[in-house]
Design a protein around this motif. Structure first.
Motif, PDB file in Angstrom:
ATOM      1  N   TYR A 240       0.836  -1.208   0.000  1.00 17.77           N
ATOM      2  CA  TYR A 240       0.000   0.000   0.000  1.00 17.77           C
ATOM      3  C   TYR A 240       0.868   1.254   0.000  1.00 17.77           C
ATOM      4  O   TYR A 240       0.576   2.229  -0.688  1.00 17.77           O
ATOM      5  CB  TYR A 240      -0.955  -0.005   1.205  1.00 17.77           C
ATOM      6  N   ALA A 241       1.931   1.229   0.799  1.00 18.89           N
ATOM      7  CA  ALA A 241       2.825   2.403   0.853  1.00 18.89           C
ATOM      8  C   ALA A 241       3.437   2.647  -0.528  1.00 18.89           C
ATOM      9  O   ALA A 241       3.544   3.786  -0.992  1.00 18.89           O
ATOM     10  CB  ALA A 241       3.900   2.183   1.901  1.00 18.89           C
ATOM     11  N   LYS A 242       3.810   1.557  -1.212  1.00 21.35           N
ATOM     12  CA  LYS A 242       4.408   1.693  -2.547  1.00 21.35           C
ATOM     13  C   LYS A 242       3.374   2.217  -3.555  1.00 21.35           C
ATOM     14  O   LYS A 242       3.635   3.174  -4.285  1.00 21.35           O
ATOM     15  CB  LYS A 242       4.925   0.317  -2.995  1.00 21.35           C
ATOM     16  N   TRP A 243       2.205   1.602  -3.586  1.00 20.84           N
ATOM     17  CA  TRP A 243       1.193   2.022  -4.567  1.00 20.84           C
ATOM     18  C   TRP A 243       0.742   3.461  -4.292  1.00 20.84           C
ATOM     19  O   TRP A 243       0.521   4.234  -5.218  1.00 20.84           O
ATOM     20  CB  TRP A 243      -0.006   1.070  -4.530  1.00 20.84           C
ATOM     21  N   ALA A 244       0.595   3.798  -3.014  1.00 26.65           N
ATOM     22  CA  ALA A 244       0.110   5.144  -2.672  1.00 26.65           C
ATOM     23  C   ALA A 244       1.131   6.211  -3.042  1.00 26.65           C
ATOM     24  O   ALA A 244       0.757   7.346  -3.348  1.00 26.65           O
ATOM     25  CB  ALA A 244      -0.213   5.215  -1.184  1.00 26.65           C
ATOM     26  N   SER A 245       2.406   5.863  -3.048  1.00 24.20           N
ATOM     27  CA  SER A 245       3.444   6.868  -3.342  1.00 24.20           C
ATOM     28  C   SER A 245       3.383   7.317  -4.808  1.00 24.20           C
ATOM     29  O   SER A 245       3.801   8.423  -5.132  1.00 24.20           O
ATOM     30  CB  SER A 245       4.826   6.308  -3.027  1.00 24.20           C
ATOM     31  N   GLN A 246       2.857   6.469  -5.687  1.00 29.97           N
ATOM     32  CA  GLN A 246       2.760   6.776  -7.121  1.00 29.97           C
ATOM     33  C   GLN A 246       4.082   7.291  -7.676  1.00 29.97           C
ATOM     34  O   GLN A 246       4.127   8.273  -8.446  1.00 29.97           O
ATOM     35  CB  GLN A 246       1.620   7.758  -7.397  1.00 29.97           C
ATOM     36  N   ALA A 247       5.144   6.655  -7.262  1.00 30.68           N
ATOM     37  CA  ALA A 247       6.474   7.047  -7.723  1.00 30.68           C
ATOM     38  C   ALA A 247       6.594   6.804  -9.226  1.00 30.68           C
ATOM     39  O   ALA A 247       6.007   5.859  -9.753  1.00 30.68           O
ATOM     40  CB  ALA A 247       7.527   6.237  -6.975  1.00 30.68           C
TER      41      ALA A 247
END
Ligand code: FEO
Length: 398
Positions: A240-247
């Protein structure tokens, strides 16, 4: 009789499995889904969430396999969407619990949905209730993904009930993360995030920080769809942290529809330019792909290039459909451009560019328009567009 499944010392899964649902309000659910409800067998037996209305009997049978439903004293409704509250009125009528707890917004939403007095009591973040031998505390999770969304935390057993969050549409008879193969569920978890949670990514990041600050480190995360995280709850939190960051990533998505193959030919040359520029590309025709799979591919992309033929002085209906859907899901950080073929009026293709702008996509070039079938000049323009987009992505990645 269908059986409950014990998931921790006092908690039982009493939900339902919807093996054959294939359309969940416009989201394609190729692997079905589950509606998870949980029964805490404490001194004051407590039911957390219910199921979709049509699955009421399945839930009640599972409850009856461990307890007379009339002995349930408390119901907690973490979220009012019908897949979790549809069976609530019937359950309240049959069980006659002493208390039914909801968030403030849950009170409004459930009342507006069912138009009857379900004796609801409201709770807020930090409120705690005694369930007899253990305590349930509440954390409001506003806009994850509805205003009413709420988490419930069974303190001594260290189980966090998160409703939709951390779930996925994945029908499985195996209730735990360690019983399900990652290669099968990972796409479904990503798809769920892209189609349900993506617009609220900033809230996800703030919420994850808040939960960390509160010192919550649950040994088990029990969502209302898919399986329960017991082996490694941090896995889904980190995703979730990765997807939410939208890097930014070196990936582009080309989405189009075609009438006689001209717009598709243009898409192929754009894709070839992107490939030559070193960008990972997904070329998705709306003839063959569902809108909910398109947004899943877009989740980790940095470019969106869209194409349509002109039909009756307008863009193709399938493109209007997917663009309306994508706009609502508000993916950030995209560059993009538009293209399309036409017979005698190319102006509607400019509407695609306007749609990209309305989605806050940074448009990197004017739309490429091909009268009828693309000639060598148009093919070159398309390939060059792919190269240009690759270059713009590379600048983002610096
Ligand atoms: Fe699974 Fe928002 O409902």
């Amino acid at each position: 009789m269908m059986q409950a499944v014990q998931i921790s010392e006092k908690v039982y899964w009493v939900g339902a499995i919807d093996w054959n649902i294939r359309d969940f309000h416009g989201y394609s659910t190729k692997r079905g889904t589950t509606y998870n409800a949980y029964l805490i067998m404490s001194e004051k037996p407590t039911l957390i969430d219910t199921v979709k209305k049509e699955f009421y009997d399945e839930m009640m049978e599972r409850i009856q396999s461990v307890i007379d439903p009339k002995k349930i004293q408390i119901i907690i409704s973490n979220h009012s969407e019908m897949d979790h509250s549809g069976a609530l009125p019937q359950a309240v009528e049959a069980i006659e619990p002493e208390e039914v707890y909801v968030s403030d917004m849950g009170f409004k939403d459930i009342t507006a949905q069912f138009h009857r007095d379900l004796k609801l009591k409201t709770v807020k973040t930090g409120d705690r209730i005694d369930v007899g031998g253990d305590t349930v505390s509440f954390v409001e999770a506003r806009m994850l993904h509805w205003p009413d969304s709420m988490f419930s935390y069974l303190e001594k057993e260290n189980v966090l009930f998160t409703n939709d969050v951390f779930g996925m549409h994945y029908a499985t008879g195996k209730l735990f993360d360690d019983e399900n193969e990652e290669r099968l569920w990972l796409y479904e978890a990503e798809k769920y995030y892209a189609n349900i949670v993506l617009p609220y990514s900033d809230i996800v990041l703030r919420f994850l920080a808040q939960v960390q600050k509160m010192g919550l480190s649950p040994k088990m995360i029990a969502p209302d769809h898919g399986f329960i995280w017991r082996k490694d709850p941090s896995k889904i939190i980190n995703l979730y942290a990765k997807w939410a960051s939208q890097a930014p990533n070196n990936k582009a998505v080309v989405v189009y529809d075609t009438m006689w193959g001209s717009t598709e030919k243009m898409a192929c040359y754009i894709t070839d330019g992107l490939r030559a520029g070193g960008t990972v590309v997904k070329q998705l025709s709306m003839h063959s792909n569902h809108r909910s799979d398109v947004v899943t591919e877009l989740l980790d992309a940095s470019a969106l290039i869209i194409g349509s033929p002109v039909l009756n002085s307008n863009i193709f209906p399938a493109m209007a459909d997917v663009l309306c859907y994508l706009k609502g899901l508000r993916k950030k950080g995209l560059v993009g451009a538009a293209f399309g073929s036409y017979g005698w009026n190319g102006a509607p293709i400019d509407e695609l560019t306007k749609m990209l702008e309305s989605m806050n996509v940074q448009v990197v070039a004017p739309a490429i328009k091909s009268p009828f079938v693309p000639d060598e000049n148009i093919k070159k323009q398309c390939r060059d567009l792919g190269l240009l987009v690759s270059q713009k992505i590379a600048e983002k990645l610096k």
